[in-house]
Design an enzyme around this catalytic site. Structure first.
Site, PDB file in Angstrom:
ATOM      1  N   PHE A 473       0.690  -1.847  -0.313  1.00 46.67           N
ATOM      2  CA  PHE A 473       0.075  -0.148   0.567  1.00 46.67           C
ATOM      3  C   PHE A 473       0.838   1.023   0.143  1.00 46.67           C
ATOM      4  O   PHE A 473       0.351   2.713   0.232  1.00 46.67           O
ATOM      5  CB  PHE A 473      -0.812   0.053   1.244  1.00 46.67           C
ATOM      6  CG  PHE A 473      -1.685  -1.509   1.227  1.00 46.67           C
ATOM      7  CD1 PHE A 473      -2.993  -0.662  -0.271  1.00 46.67           C
ATOM      8  CD2 PHE A 473      -1.339  -2.435   2.256  1.00 46.67           C
ATOM      9  CE1 PHE A 473      -3.655  -2.478   0.341  1.00 46.67           C
ATOM     10  CE2 PHE A 473      -2.841  -3.648   1.772  1.00 46.67           C
ATOM     11  CZ  PHE A 473      -3.569  -3.332   1.294  1.00 46.67           C
ATOM     12  N   HIS A 474       1.960   1.287  -0.742  1.00 44.99           N
ATOM     13  CA  HIS A 474       2.256   2.455  -0.798  1.00 44.99           C
ATOM     14  C   HIS A 474       2.457   3.168  -2.537  1.00 44.99           C
ATOM     15  O   HIS A 474       3.971   3.405  -3.408  1.00 44.99           O
ATOM     16  CB  HIS A 474       4.008   2.151  -0.543  1.00 44.99           C
ATOM     17  CG  HIS A 474       4.430   1.566   0.574  1.00 44.99           C
ATOM     18  ND1 HIS A 474       5.079   0.426   1.338  1.00 44.99           N
ATOM     19  CD2 HIS A 474       3.616   1.795   1.901  1.00 44.99           C
ATOM     20  CE1 HIS A 474       5.547   0.437   2.242  1.00 44.99           C
ATOM     21  NE2 HIS A 474       3.802   1.178   3.099  1.00 44.99           N
TER      22      HIS A 474
END
Length: 566
Positions: A473-474
């Protein structure tokens, strides 16, 4: 249709937008409109406020845009999760609360790019410090009076944390007492964005709580930005939707796009700023053919290397519904107990090869065997290492599907497209197994659950990665900062070729940083806020920081050798 006028309009109340809203309205004569597509950060909703409940927001759509990728061609054509925060706080409202700044050499590397000379680590460090209040107090590397509450790991939380750090050291890797201090490389305790009262320290809590009472700041929730308006090449305002109502706001000075690495390029493209051919496919009038908008998309992939735990010390019992009311009550009344931690209290960064200039692999240790989003919990006591590579050479893109702001864009990260990706993931699995074989874990380590002890060859490891690796989730870098042909913004976030328009969020990173992205995004916004306000940049902090300079990635002579059958 309603129309209002402000000095600045900010699209997105996330990790960057809330920083800008707070800093700009410190000047009482400056008016700011802050638009957020999601709702408030409800303080009584345990899903976003309890650190241990971090998986819950990802399981619904109240706080999560819940994007999905196009079929990823190198990942068994899976459509992969791409969660992004929705609501005041943005992704800081739903993230894992790991406070990791990145490696000093990330920023020194940025500064080698033309025009980015003032983005060295020593230029950025004052802004990390400005944003931070660390619970053990300030020092040369940490702040003591900033809006972001940072909690350090305390001894005795869970024996598995200390055992996993000790195992990393026994395997020949360094120990570091501060992953955000002098030396990121090595294993040690992990800082977290949690308040002293055990609540999530989102940017809504840290920044907006002090700014929302100001008369010169207007916050509008459930307001979905549709298009940026232009007067020639100058951004003049924003049209946005609140339910079925359309409103327009005009900006006397600037429009600031802070919608994140997915929605920022989406908004720019919908407004006529982006690759001209893409815009013409949707009959969008081209304001500026800017080919880099939506390109250069980057992310971190990670795997879960999971083991059975022979002693009943994991968090497995806390997953059972009958134990959760007690945990929740202690957290709600006292801000303590299992509910007050995100349980990522230890981790580390290593180089897998001696010629890596700075760490290329990150570890998060977790004393339970479960997926990040709460799925696929192993029905036994277990523990795991989240492990993944940091600077993949693979590049993706964000491309508009339609002119409807409610439609998700086409997202393709193009994960694992390069040979280096596969080498690093194989190295990571084998390094993790070596760490897990160390004496520090002998009393806890049972059988390997995933990938499983029989998964050994390159082909078998690659198949595991294709089937099981997930996003960390980056997402980032899709409106990159710089001056080459694919750069979107300059060193102050100003969109090339246009006036009165900036992008300020993780999308402007030229290259993804080594670690979690919330802290770097806040820093970026703090740094650019001074530029917008016409203030002199904070002075560089002259402190030392670790550079490997060809040192061995792993001290084999000090490593404790264990047979592979253990």
């Amino acid at each position: 249709m309603t129309t209002r006028e402000y000095d600045y309009i900010i699209c997105g109340a996330g990790s960057a937008g809330n920083v800008l809203a707070t800093r700009l309205t410190e000047d009482p004569d400056v008016t700011v409109l802050l638009l957020e597509a999601g709702g408030p950060d409800y303080r009584f909703d345990f899903r976003t406020q309890m650190p241990a409940a971090l998986a819950y927001p990802l399981q619904g759509r109240r706080y999560n845009w819940a994007y999905e990728t196009d079929p990823e061609p190198h990942m068994d054509n899976r459509r992969m999760e791409c969660g992004r925060g929705k609501g005041l706080g943005g992704s800081s409202l739903i993230n894992g609360m790991c406070y990791i700044r990145g490696n000093a050499l990330d920023y020194d590397n940025w500064s080698t790019h033309k025009g980015l000379e003032n983005w060295t680590y020593l230029d950025c460090l004052p802004y990390f410090k400005k944003a931070e209040t660390r619970d053990v107090g300030p020092n040369d590397y940490h702040g003591g009076n900033g809006p972001v509450s940072v909690t350090t790991s305390k001894p005795g939380v869970n024996p598995l944390f200390e055992a996993m750090v000790d195992a990393g050291v026994q395997a020949g890797y360094p120990r570091t007492d501060d992953l955000n201090g002098y030396q990121q490389e090595g294993f040690g305790p992990m800082d977290r964005t949690v308040t002293p009262k055990g609540r999530r320290a989102s940017t809504a809590r840290g920044y907006l709580d002090q700014a929302k009472v100001r008369p010169n700041l207007e916050i509008v929730t459930h307001a979905l930005a549709d298009r940026i308006l232009f007067d020639g090449k100058r951004a003049s305002g924003v049209t946005y939707l609140r339910g079925s109502e359309r409103a327009t706001a005009h900006a006397r000075r600037e429009v600031l796009v802070c919608s994140g690495a997915i929605a920022s390029p989406q908004l720019l493209q919908r407004s006529g700023v982006g690759p001209g051919a893409w815009l013409k496919e949707l009959d969008i009038p081209v304001v500026l053919d800017l080919p880099g908008v939506g390109q250069n998309l980057q992310d971190h992939l990670e795997m879960y290397i999971q083991y059975e735990c022979k002693e009943p010390v994991s968090l497995y019992p806390a997953l059972k519904w009958w134990n959760q009311p007690k945990i929740g009550l202690e957290w709600m009344l006292n801000g303590t107990g299992l509910g007050a931690s995100n349980h990522f209290e230890a981790g580390g960064f290593i180089r897998t090869r001696d010629d890596d200039l700075w760490p290329n692999i990150q570890y998060h240790f977790l004393p339970v065997a479960i997926n990040y989003n709460g799925s696929n919990a192993i029905e036994m006591h277990g523990f795991q290492a989240h492990v993944g590579s940091m600077r993949s050479p693979s590049r993706g893109r964000v491309k508009l599907r339609s002119r409807d702001p409610n439609d998700h864009p086409s997202i393709l990260f193009n994960y694992m497209a390069e040979a280096l990706d596969w080498r690093e993931f194989r190295d990571a699995i084998r390094a993790t197994r070596e760490i897990m074989r160390q004496p520090a874990l002998d009393r806890y380590r049972g059988r390997e659950l995933n990938p499983g002890a029989d998964c050994k060859s390159d082909k078998e490891l690659d198949a595991f990665v294709r089937a099981r690796a997930e996003t960390a989730f980056h997402p980032s870098c899709s409106c990159k900062m710089g001056y080459d042909d694919m750069a979107v913004v300059d060193e102050e976030g100003r969109v090339h070729g246009l006036e009165g328009l900036r992008v300020v969020d993780a999308s402007i990173m030229p290259i993804i940083t080594t670690g979690n992205l919330n802290a770097p995004t806040i820093m970026i916004a703090e740094k650019i806020a001074d530029k917008i306000r016409g203030r002199k940049a904070l002075a560089r902090v002259d402190v030392p920081y670790f550079v490997a300079n060809g040192a061995m990635a792993r001290n084999i002579a000090k490593a404790v050798r264990q047979p592979e059958t253990v």
